[in-house]
Design an enzyme around this catalytic site. Sequence first.
Site, PDB file in Angstrom:
ATOM      1  N   GLU A 139       1.192   4.432   7.399  1.00  0.00           N
ATOM      2  CA  GLU A 139       0.213   3.987   6.366  1.00  0.00           C
ATOM      3  C   GLU A 139      -0.180   5.117   5.523  1.00  0.00           C
ATOM      4  O   GLU A 139       0.045   6.197   5.993  1.00  0.00           O
ATOM      5  CB  GLU A 139      -0.822   3.220   7.236  1.00  0.00           C
ATOM      6  CG  GLU A 139      -0.285   1.962   8.305  1.00  0.00           C
ATOM      7  CD  GLU A 139      -0.082   0.564   7.222  1.00  0.00           C
ATOM      8  OE1 GLU A 139       0.509   0.831   5.962  1.00  0.00           O
ATOM      9  OE2 GLU A 139      -0.766  -0.517   7.880  1.00  0.00           O
TER      10      GLU A 139
ATOM     11  N   HIS B  80       3.361   1.962   2.082  1.00  0.00           N
ATOM     12  CA  HIS B  80       3.915   2.378   3.494  1.00  0.00           C
ATOM     13  C   HIS B  80       5.235   2.184   3.388  1.00  0.00           C
ATOM     14  O   HIS B  80       6.138   1.395   3.033  1.00  0.00           O
ATOM     15  CB  HIS B  80       2.945   1.603   4.536  1.00  0.00           C
ATOM     16  CG  HIS B  80       3.628   0.280   4.842  1.00  0.00           C
ATOM     17  ND1 HIS B  80       2.836  -0.736   5.720  1.00  0.00           N
ATOM     18  CD2 HIS B  80       4.592  -0.438   4.722  1.00  0.00           C
ATOM     19  CE1 HIS B  80       2.807  -1.876   5.277  1.00  0.00           C
ATOM     20  NE2 HIS B  80       4.533  -1.552   5.024  1.00  0.00           N
TER      21      HIS B  80
ATOM     22  N   ASN C 122       0.911  -1.247  -0.089  1.00  0.00           N
ATOM     23  CA  ASN C 122       0.120   0.019  -0.051  1.00  0.00           C
ATOM     24  C   ASN C 122       0.773   1.084  -0.043  1.00  0.00           C
ATOM     25  O   ASN C 122       0.326   2.370   0.039  1.00  0.00           O
ATOM     26  CB  ASN C 122      -1.078  -0.079   1.156  1.00  0.00           C
ATOM     27  CG  ASN C 122      -0.162   0.062   2.599  1.00  0.00           C
ATOM     28  OD1 ASN C 122       0.949   0.042   2.525  1.00  0.00           O
ATOM     29  ND2 ASN C 122      -0.774   0.020   3.691  1.00  0.00           N
TER      30      ASN C 122
HETATM   31  P1  PGA Z   1       8.306  -7.051   3.353  1.00  0.00           P
HETATM   32  O1  PGA Z   1       7.740  -6.016   4.078  1.00  0.00           O
HETATM   33  O2  PGA Z   1       9.572  -6.637   3.279  1.00  0.00           O
HETATM   34  O3  PGA Z   1       8.110  -8.251   4.295  1.00  0.00           O
HETATM   35  O4  PGA Z   1       7.488  -7.316   1.953  1.00  0.00           O
HETATM   36  C1  PGA Z   1       8.047  -4.653   3.603  1.00  0.00           C
HETATM   37  C2  PGA Z   1       7.247  -3.614   4.405  1.00  0.00           C
HETATM   38  O5  PGA Z   1       6.040  -3.866   4.792  1.00  0.00           O
HETATM   39  O6  PGA Z   1       7.683  -2.409   4.506  1.00  0.00           O
END
Ligand code: PGA
Length: 231
Positions: A131, A126, A124
């Site tokens: 967020e 973030h 998304n």
């Molecule tokens: P991920 O998470 O490396 O597990 O894809 C990235 C994030 O949510 O910042």
Amino acid sequence: MHIQTYDQLSEQVALKLIATVKEKPNACLALPTGKTPLGTYQTLTKHFKIDPALDWSKTRCFALDEYLEIKESDSFHTFLIEHLYQKSNIATENTFSPAQVVNYDEVIEQLGGLDLTLLGIGRNGHIAFNEPETCPLSFTHCTWLEKSTLDANRSDFTGKQPDRAITVGIETIMRSRRIILIASGSSKREIVKQAFSGEITRRVPASFLQKHPNLQVLTDFGFSLDTTNSW
Ligand code: PGA
């Protein structure tokens, strides 16, 4: 070097972290957890093993975020201990978590500010747990997690999955002298394009990084961005 694989991405990032600490042994690093940086930490571990001269004993490591009401074994702090801190000579007193420190931003500032922030990116958009719709001027704060974030991380928990976290803010990240954002796999392609080729908007928190003068975006799917050229 043109990065084509996750291993190459991990090696490149590990070398940048090593170079940062060589140049400034007491550097302040802000570090992510999650699937994407795992390869970087594994590569760093290999380097620590083969090069005993690598000395991170003065390096200060700040976790980007932490879940609230989390079982210790599922926490990001435990993740960083297991995948990085224990594998190096990073001193326990030089490791920091926003869940354990009051006034995280003040402590960061007192220790000289962040030299390098390593970031992943959520589907998304973030960064850390900022967020969508987070204020770009935010410092460390508590937040509710979006459904897409909860869905992406559901399998990480042996206990109950928390829906709240504490995270450094977007302004905390923007104050870092250098930023590297890493992304791996086709599921991140679209959001990376939106974040770095689209408009700067609260809907995509990573898009604020476009304003940072010392940013590198490194991926294993052909997208890269370097606002500095000085590395
Ligand atoms: P991920 O998470 O490396 O597990 O894809 C990235 C994030 O949510 O910042």
